[in-house]
Design a protein around this motif. Structure first.
Motif, mmCIF file in Angstrom:
data_model
loop_
_atom_site.group_PDB
_atom_site.id
_atom_site.type_symbol
_atom_site.label_atom_id
_atom_site.label_comp_id
_atom_site.label_asym_id
_atom_site.label_seq_id
_atom_site.Cartn_x
_atom_site.Cartn_y
_atom_site.Cartn_z
ATOM 1 N N ARG A 1 5.115 -8.060 50.133
ATOM 2 C CA ARG A 1 3.752 -8.587 50.088
ATOM 3 C C ARG A 1 3.049 -8.309 51.410
ATOM 4 N N VAL A 2 1.821 -7.808 51.341
ATOM 5 C CA VAL A 2 0.990 -7.610 52.522
ATOM 6 C C VAL A 2 0.497 -8.976 52.996
ATOM 7 N N ALA A 3 0.403 -9.144 54.314
ATOM 8 C CA ALA A 3 0.029 -10.439 54.889
ATOM 9 C C ALA A 3 -1.331 -10.906 54.376
ATOM 10 N N ASN A 4 -1.442 -12.210 54.132
ATOM 11 C CA ASN A 4 -2.725 -12.789 53.738
ATOM 12 C C ASN A 4 -3.772 -12.510 54.808
ATOM 13 N N GLY A 5 -5.002 -12.231 54.379
ATOM 14 C CA GLY A 5 -6.075 -11.928 55.310
ATOM 15 C C GLY A 5 -6.199 -10.461 55.652
ATOM 16 N N HIS A 6 -5.217 -9.653 55.274
ATOM 17 C CA HIS A 6 -5.299 -8.210 55.526
ATOM 18 C C HIS A 6 -6.392 -7.599 54.654
ATOM 19 N N TRP A 7 -7.022 -6.527 55.163
ATOM 20 C CA TRP A 7 -8.091 -5.889 54.381
ATOM 21 C C TRP A 7 -7.597 -5.374 53.030
ATOM 22 N N PHE A 8 -6.295 -5.184 52.880
ATOM 23 C CA PHE A 8 -5.717 -4.707 51.625
ATOM 24 C C PHE A 8 -6.128 -5.591 50.449
ATOM 25 N N TRP A 9 -6.238 -6.914 50.703
ATOM 26 C CA TRP A 9 -6.547 -7.850 49.622
ATOM 27 C C TRP A 9 -8.038 -7.933 49.325
ATOM 28 N N ASP A 10 -8.871 -7.374 50.158
ATOM 29 C CA ASP A 10 -10.313 -7.352 49.918
ATOM 30 C C ASP A 10 -10.643 -6.067 49.163
ATOM 31 N N GLU A 11 -10.828 -6.178 47.865
ATOM 32 C CA GLU A 11 -11.009 -4.984 47.046
ATOM 33 C C GLU A 11 -12.321 -4.260 47.345
ATOM 34 N N ARG A 12 -13.232 -4.901 48.071
ATOM 35 C CA ARG A 12 -14.428 -4.199 48.528
ATOM 36 C C ARG A 12 -14.071 -3.176 49.602
ATOM 37 N N GLN A 13 -12.952 -3.409 50.285
ATOM 38 C CA GLN A 13 -12.495 -2.475 51.309
ATOM 39 C C GLN A 13 -11.395 -1.538 50.801
ATOM 40 N N SER A 14 -10.487 -2.083 49.983
ATOM 41 C CA SER A 14 -9.326 -1.299 49.551
ATOM 42 C C SER A 14 -9.507 -0.639 48.200
ATOM 43 N N GLY A 15 -10.345 -1.229 47.353
ATOM 44 C CA GLY A 15 -10.470 -0.763 45.980
ATOM 45 C C GLY A 15 -9.467 -1.383 45.043
ATOM 46 N N GLY A 16 -8.466 -2.092 45.583
ATOM 47 C CA GLY A 16 -7.395 -2.644 44.758
ATOM 48 C C GLY A 16 -6.157 -1.768 44.806
ATOM 49 N N ILE A 17 -5.074 -2.260 44.232
ATOM 50 C CA ILE A 17 -3.767 -1.615 44.382
ATOM 51 C C ILE A 17 -3.742 -0.209 43.791
ATOM 52 N N PHE A 18 -4.306 -0.007 42.605
ATOM 53 C CA PHE A 18 -4.241 1.327 42.007
ATOM 54 C C PHE A 18 -4.994 2.354 42.843
ATOM 55 N N ILE A 19 -6.130 1.952 43.395
ATOM 56 C CA ILE A 19 -6.933 2.891 44.182
ATOM 57 C C ILE A 19 -6.309 3.116 45.556
ATOM 58 N N GLU A 20 -5.921 2.046 46.232
ATOM 59 C CA GLU A 20 -5.390 2.191 47.585
ATOM 60 C C GLU A 20 -3.986 2.778 47.614
ATOM 61 N N HIS A 21 -3.193 2.461 46.599
ATOM 62 C CA HIS A 21 -1.762 2.792 46.632
ATOM 63 C C HIS A 21 -1.314 3.639 45.442
ATOM 64 N N GLY A 22 -1.825 3.312 44.263
ATOM 65 C CA GLY A 22 -1.322 3.946 43.041
ATOM 66 C C GLY A 22 -1.640 5.417 42.906
ATOM 67 N N VAL A 23 -2.632 5.921 43.659
ATOM 68 C CA VAL A 23 -2.994 7.339 43.529
ATOM 69 C C VAL A 23 -1.827 8.267 43.857
ATOM 70 N N HIS A 24 -0.942 7.837 44.771
ATOM 71 C CA HIS A 24 0.259 8.638 45.061
ATOM 72 C C HIS A 24 1.018 8.949 43.771
ATOM 73 N N PHE A 25 1.195 7.949 42.930
ATOM 74 C CA PHE A 25 2.036 8.068 41.738
ATOM 75 C C PHE A 25 1.273 8.687 40.575
ATOM 76 N N PHE A 26 -0.041 8.475 40.525
ATOM 77 C CA PHE A 26 -0.837 9.175 39.530
ATOM 78 C C PHE A 26 -0.807 10.687 39.784
ATOM 79 N N GLU A 27 -0.782 11.085 41.050
ATOM 80 C CA GLU A 27 -0.697 12.516 41.361
ATOM 81 C C GLU A 27 0.613 13.109 40.835
ATOM 82 N N VAL A 28 1.706 12.376 40.998
ATOM 83 C CA VAL A 28 2.989 12.841 40.472
ATOM 84 C C VAL A 28 2.969 12.852 38.945
#
Length: 389
Positions: free
Chosen positions: A168-195
């Motif tokens: 789990r990413v620490a509370n308050g990190h920009w990762f949890w603000d989807e206005r900054q990260s886009g959410g898990i699929f956008i910030e992280h999942g693109v690696h696996f969608f590419e595969v």
């Protein structure tokens, strides 16, 4: 893949942990000269510079900037690498391209495929190279699976799943603000969608869900994507959970189910590949020869032996009447950090080739990254799934 014959003056904008990793990973490459770092604090900038000097102590004089825009305006840079939070990728990339820099973006490259595609068009108009730092396809285990699927070595693929469970990413990190990260699929999942797109074809349909917690975060997301390749449909389920206790080991697994067997890949940085099923003697020999070509030690060109083996080997012609025998084999690699550095180096060298030859497309193109991002957008759900009544 070939090494670059040029030395590029590189600035890294965004001085977080990944920038620190990247500075050390790319430091041994003759084509990489860290010239400037931008970050909000002196401590973060100097950690990135120290990581670079730990692998390349001969070069000093890295310039420091507090703001990414200051670095981008530095006239003595050839390449800008953006490792800022995702919401800054598109505007900063646009500015860097307008100042004549080549741009390597940390994934996802923007919060929307539309903004990424706008920068792709701008890069083409300015004759600048633009790429997104999607690295997994530069790993030989990923390439080995591609060859097994392409030649139907265990029969056609019926279904696949990705399970990615991480700390789990620490509370308050920009990762949890989807206005900054886009959410898990956008910030992280693109690696696996590419595969997934590489293995199974483009996405024909996609539907996702996200589960809320009381603090407002959505740490568990999933999606079912119907991939299509030459008219064949393959359903693939993707799950990401950022919920694990920091003391528990993370786990990432691909399971690929075929007509006559199964392929399992373990590790976010892949470290173990298992192949099992019913095959003919010729198919077993082909699979063995392909797996034998996997390098055991990490280096930037590690997918080249796989490609040479695939070109050299003649896949057996499938015969329904051929007797089949049980087959099972596992390839296990070591030095996870070394492999992570190797695929990061491969991505950077591939990017350098785009700079040096405008006819080059690269292994993972900017258009690939835009397609991955579009799929991530399609899978990013506004609410949790409806209850069945």
């Amino acid at each position: 893949m070939i090494s670059s014959s040029f030395c590029y003056r590189v600035g890294i904008a965004g001085a977080g942990a990944f920038a620190e990793f990247l500075a050390a990973a790319l430091a041994p490459l003759p084509s990489f000269h860290l010239t400037a770092v931008a970050g909000r604090t002196d401590e973060k900038r100097r950690r990135v510079i120290a990581a670079y000097h730990s692998r390349n102590p001969q070069i000093d004089g890295v310039r420091e900037y507090r703001q990414a825009e200051e670095l981008i305006n530095d006239p003595h840079l050839d390449i800008v690498i953006l490792t800022t939070p995702p919401h800054l990728h598109a505007p900063l990339a646009k500015r860097a391209l307008e100042t004549g820099k080549h741009v390597l973006l940390e994934k996802p490259g923007g919060l929307t495929a539309e903004t990424l595609r706008a920068n792709i068009e701008l890069a083409e108009n300015r004759r600048r190279a633009l790429a997104v730092n999607l690295v997994l396809r530069y790993h030989p285990l990923i390439e080995a699976i591609c060859q097994l699927i392409r030649h139907s070595s265990l029969g056609d693929v019926d279904y696949a799943s990705l399970h990615n469970a991480v700390h789990r990413v620490a509370n308050g990190h920009w990762f949890w603000d989807e206005r900054q990260s886009g959410g898990i699929f956008i910030e992280h999942g693109v690696h696996f969608f590419e595969v997934g797109r590489h293995w199974f074809g483009e996405a024909a349909k996609a539907q996702g869900f996200a589960l809320h917690e009381q603090n407002g975060t959505r740490p568990r997301v999933g999606a079912t994507v119907i991939h299509e390749n030459n008219g064949r449909l393959v359903p693939v389920h993707y799950y990401h959970g950022f919920t694990m206790d920091p003391t528990a080991p993370e786990s990432t697994h691909w399971h690929i189910h075929t007509k006559r067997g199964r392929i399992v890949l373990d590790g976010w940085i892949p470290m173990q590949l298992s192949v099992s099923g019913l095959v003919s003697a010729d198919e077993a020999a082909y699979i063995d020869a392909l797996l034998d070509a996997i390098p055991k030690q990490p280096y930037a060109d590690a997918i080249e032996p796989m490609r040479h083996a695939a070109d050299r080997l003649a896949p057996p012609v499938a015969s329904p009447a051929a007797p089949r025998i049980p087959y099972e084999r596992t390839i296990t690699l070591s030095d996870r950090h070394g492999w992570y550095e190797a695929i990061a180096q491969a991505r950077f060298l591939d990017f350098c080739r785009l700079i040096e030859n405008q006819n080059e497309r690269g292994l993972v193109t900017a258009e690939d990254a835009a397609a991955d991002l579009a799929l991530a957008e399609a899978c990013t759900a506004a609410d949790e799934p409806s209850r069945v009544r």
